[in-house]
Design a protein around this motif. Structure first.
Motif, PDB file in Angstrom:
ATOM      1  N   LEU A 293      49.341  30.595  40.287  1.00  0.00           N
ATOM      2  CA  LEU A 293      50.455  31.208  39.546  1.00  0.00           C
ATOM      3  C   LEU A 293      51.339  30.177  38.868  1.00  0.00           C
ATOM      4  O   LEU A 293      52.171  30.532  38.021  1.00  0.00           O
ATOM      5  N   SER A 294      51.126  28.921  39.206  1.00  0.00           N
ATOM      6  CA  SER A 294      51.882  27.870  38.506  1.00  0.00           C
ATOM      7  C   SER A 294      51.314  27.651  37.103  1.00  0.00           C
ATOM      8  O   SER A 294      51.918  26.956  36.292  1.00  0.00           O
ATOM      9  N   GLU A 295      50.164  28.236  36.836  1.00  0.00           N
ATOM     10  CA  GLU A 295      49.537  28.183  35.515  1.00  0.00           C
ATOM     11  C   GLU A 295      49.316  29.622  35.026  1.00  0.00           C
ATOM     12  O   GLU A 295      48.200  30.145  35.107  1.00  0.00           O
ATOM     13  N   PRO A 296      50.353  30.277  34.537  1.00  0.00           N
ATOM     14  CA  PRO A 296      50.275  31.701  34.204  1.00  0.00           C
ATOM     15  C   PRO A 296      49.189  32.044  33.187  1.00  0.00           C
ATOM     16  O   PRO A 296      48.453  33.026  33.384  1.00  0.00           O
ATOM     17  N   ALA A 297      49.055  31.265  32.134  1.00  0.00           N
ATOM     18  CA  ALA A 297      48.068  31.591  31.102  1.00  0.00           C
ATOM     19  C   ALA A 297      46.650  31.516  31.666  1.00  0.00           C
ATOM     20  O   ALA A 297      45.820  32.410  31.447  1.00  0.00           O
ATOM     21  N   ARG A 298      46.392  30.443  32.384  1.00  0.00           N
ATOM     22  CA  ARG A 298      45.066  30.271  32.995  1.00  0.00           C
ATOM     23  C   ARG A 298      44.799  31.357  34.030  1.00  0.00           C
ATOM     24  O   ARG A 298      43.696  31.902  34.127  1.00  0.00           O
ATOM     25  N   SER A 299      45.828  31.717  34.797  1.00  0.00           N
ATOM     26  CA  SER A 299      45.672  32.742  35.827  1.00  0.00           C
ATOM     27  C   SER A 299      45.351  34.098  35.220  1.00  0.00           C
ATOM     28  O   SER A 299      44.506  34.843  35.731  1.00  0.00           O
ATOM     29  N   LEU A 300      46.021  34.432  34.110  1.00  0.00           N
ATOM     30  CA  LEU A 300      45.734  35.702  33.437  1.00  0.00           C
ATOM     31  C   LEU A 300      44.299  35.740  32.937  1.00  0.00           C
ATOM     32  O   LEU A 300      43.613  36.771  33.023  1.00  0.00           O
ATOM     33  N   GLU A 301      43.833  34.611  32.431  1.00  0.00           N
ATOM     34  CA  GLU A 301      42.449  34.529  31.946  1.00  0.00           C
ATOM     35  C   GLU A 301      41.457  34.742  33.102  1.00  0.00           C
ATOM     36  O   GLU A 301      40.472  35.485  32.970  1.00  0.00           O
ATOM     37  N   LEU A 302      41.732  34.111  34.240  1.00  0.00           N
ATOM     38  CA  LEU A 302      40.862  34.237  35.398  1.00  0.00           C
ATOM     39  C   LEU A 302      40.890  35.651  35.976  1.00  0.00           C
ATOM     40  O   LEU A 302      39.846  36.204  36.372  1.00  0.00           O
ATOM     41  N   LEU A 303      42.071  36.247  36.027  1.00  0.00           N
ATOM     42  CA  LEU A 303      42.179  37.620  36.530  1.00  0.00           C
ATOM     43  C   LEU A 303      41.453  38.595  35.607  1.00  0.00           C
ATOM     44  O   LEU A 303      40.810  39.548  36.067  1.00  0.00           O
ATOM     45  N   GLY A 304      41.525  38.338  34.310  1.00  0.00           N
ATOM     46  CA  GLY A 304      40.804  39.181  33.354  1.00  0.00           C
ATOM     47  C   GLY A 304      39.299  39.055  33.532  1.00  0.00           C
ATOM     48  O   GLY A 304      38.561  40.064  33.494  1.00  0.00           O
ATOM     49  N   ALA A 305      38.826  37.829  33.753  1.00  0.00           N
ATOM     50  CA  ALA A 305      37.389  37.609  33.963  1.00  0.00           C
ATOM     51  C   ALA A 305      36.926  38.273  35.255  1.00  0.00           C
ATOM     52  O   ALA A 305      35.843  38.888  35.309  1.00  0.00           O
ATOM     53  N   ALA A 306      37.753  38.186  36.294  1.00  0.00           N
ATOM     54  CA  ALA A 306      37.417  38.834  37.560  1.00  0.00           C
ATOM     55  C   ALA A 306      37.350  40.341  37.389  1.00  0.00           C
ATOM     56  O   ALA A 306      36.440  41.005  37.908  1.00  0.00           O
ATOM     57  N   ASN A 307      38.294  40.895  36.641  1.00  0.00           N
ATOM     58  CA  ASN A 307      38.318  42.337  36.413  1.00  0.00           C
ATOM     59  C   ASN A 307      37.069  42.812  35.653  1.00  0.00           C
ATOM     60  O   ASN A 307      36.508  43.866  35.948  1.00  0.00           O
ATOM     61  N   THR A 308      36.628  41.999  34.681  1.00  0.00           N
ATOM     62  CA  THR A 308      35.408  42.333  33.928  1.00  0.00           C
ATOM     63  C   THR A 308      34.202  42.423  34.859  1.00  0.00           C
ATOM     64  O   THR A 308      33.368  43.334  34.750  1.00  0.00           O
ATOM     65  N   GLU A 309      34.111  41.476  35.793  1.00  0.00           N
ATOM     66  CA  GLU A 309      32.999  41.489  36.750  1.00  0.00           C
ATOM     67  C   GLU A 309      33.114  42.663  37.715  1.00  0.00           C
ATOM     68  O   GLU A 309      32.108  43.293  38.069  1.00  0.00           O
ATOM     69  N   ILE A 310      34.339  42.958  38.147  1.00  0.00           N
ATOM     70  CA  ILE A 310      34.550  44.067  39.093  1.00  0.00           C
ATOM     71  C   ILE A 310      34.070  45.386  38.504  1.00  0.00           C
ATOM     72  O   ILE A 310      33.532  46.249  39.217  1.00  0.00           O
ATOM     73  N   GLN A 311      34.234  45.551  37.190  1.00  0.00           N
ATOM     74  CA  GLN A 311      33.791  46.792  36.540  1.00  0.00           C
ATOM     75  C   GLN A 311      32.273  46.983  36.648  1.00  0.00           C
ATOM     76  O   GLN A 311      31.770  48.097  36.564  1.00  0.00           O
ATOM     77  N   LYS A 312      31.548  45.882  36.821  1.00  0.00           N
ATOM     78  CA  LYS A 312      30.087  45.961  36.936  1.00  0.00           C
ATOM     79  C   LYS A 312      29.642  46.318  38.360  1.00  0.00           C
ATOM     80  O   LYS A 312      28.501  46.746  38.568  1.00  0.00           O
ATOM     81  N   ALA A 313      30.534  46.089  39.322  1.00  0.00           N
ATOM     82  CA  ALA A 313      30.127  46.173  40.724  1.00  0.00           C
ATOM     83  C   ALA A 313      29.752  47.588  41.160  1.00  0.00           C
ATOM     84  O   ALA A 313      28.697  47.794  41.769  1.00  0.00           O
ATOM     85  N   ASP A 314      30.589  48.569  40.867  1.00  0.00           N
ATOM     86  CA  ASP A 314      30.323  49.940  41.331  1.00  0.00           C
ATOM     87  C   ASP A 314      29.005  50.500  40.801  1.00  0.00           C
ATOM     88  O   ASP A 314      28.221  51.072  41.571  1.00  0.00           O
ATOM     89  N   PRO A 315      28.728  50.393  39.482  1.00  0.00           N
ATOM     90  CA  PRO A 315      27.430  50.891  38.994  1.00  0.00           C
ATOM     91  C   PRO A 315      26.239  50.192  39.653  1.00  0.00           C
ATOM     92  O   PRO A 315      25.252  50.846  39.989  1.00  0.00           O
ATOM     93  N   LEU A 316      26.352  48.877  39.861  1.00  0.00           N
ATOM     94  CA  LEU A 316      25.257  48.142  40.499  1.00  0.00           C
ATOM     95  C   LEU A 316      25.075  48.568  41.953  1.00  0.00           C
ATOM     96  O   LEU A 316      23.938  48.702  42.433  1.00  0.00           O
ATOM     97  N   LEU A 317      26.184  48.780  42.644  1.00  0.00           N
ATOM     98  CA  LEU A 317      26.113  49.235  44.031  1.00  0.00           C
ATOM     99  C   LEU A 317      25.419  50.585  44.110  1.00  0.00           C
ATOM    100  O   LEU A 317      24.556  50.812  44.971  1.00  0.00           O
ATOM    101  N   SER A 318      25.779  51.483  43.189  1.00  0.00           N
ATOM    102  CA  SER A 318      25.143  52.807  43.165  1.00  0.00           C
ATOM    103  C   SER A 318      23.646  52.694  42.892  1.00  0.00           C
ATOM    104  O   SER A 318      22.829  53.351  43.553  1.00  0.00           O
ATOM    105  N   GLN A 319      23.284  51.853  41.922  1.00  0.00           N
ATOM    106  CA  GLN A 319      21.862  51.682  41.584  1.00  0.00           C
ATOM    107  C   GLN A 319      21.078  51.085  42.748  1.00  0.00           C
ATOM    108  O   GLN A 319      19.941  51.494  43.016  1.00  0.00           O
TER     109      GLN A 319
END
Length: 205
Positions: free
Chosen positions: A164-190
């Protein structure tokens, strides 16, 4: 007839009789050897057939796969629930403006644990011998599981780098994590649906 000649003829006759006896004996021995060889061949064939394992069936694979899932699913279920709870904590605290680095790292740890638990299950499933009739289906479902574990690992990596001491970088990382999380549920179901199609129901989380 002279005695010497009579004795000679008797001796020749005896030799002829002995030779004939040996010939008949040899024929009997030869026939017996042939019979024994045939019996040995039959016995060998019977033993080979008896020792030959039963062909592997789809239900055999399913039985072993269910046993593997029963052994390992607890760790995956626990880690997945903890990851979901930690992620909800992160989202709640982002909205409240009270997010801490430790909260994000906790979520990363649980996602990494879930990825590891899933990799272990996939490894167990891959080690089970599979019949040819379902080989492609088994490979496909394991591939889905591997893909899901890779997604979870990428979420963990992204979250672990948040500071959190690097807000811009943290937002980028959280966004990337969120993109991956969106893939998880469909893959789990499959993954789970693929296992269920193979009569494996013990990997349901």
């Amino acid at each position: 007839m002279p005695a010497g000649k009579d004795e000679e003829e008797h001796h020749v006759a005896a030799e002829d009789g002995s030779a004939g006896h040996r010939h008949r004996f040899a024929k009997r021995i030869g026939g017996l050897i042939g019979i024994l060889a045939a019996l040995a061949g039959i016995i060998g064939l019977v033993i080979t057939v008896m020792d030959r394992p039963e062909p592997l069936k789809a239900e055999d694979w399913a039985s072993e796969a269910n046993a593997a899932c029963e052994r390992e699913i607890g760790a995956l279920t626990s880690a997945t629930l903890n990851a979901q709870t930690a992620l909800l904590t992160v989202q709640t605290n982002i909205q409240a403006g009270t997010l801490t680095d430790q909260q994000v790292k906790d979520a990363a740890w649980y996602f990494d644990s879930a990825a590891g638990a899933l990799r272990k299950i996939n490894g167990e499933l891959r080690r089970i011998k599979r019949p040819g009739e379902i080989e492609n289906e088994v490979d496909e479902v394991i591939d889905k599981g591997v893909e899901l574990s890779n997604v979870m690992s990428r979420v963990a990596v992204n979250l672990s780098q948040v500071s959190l001491s690097e807000p811009a970088r943290s937002l980028e990382l959280l966004g990337a994590a969120n993109t991956e999380i969106q893939k998880a549920d469909p893959l789990l179901s499959q993954w789970q649906e693929g296992l269920q199609a193979l009569d494996v129901t013990s990997c349901d989380t």
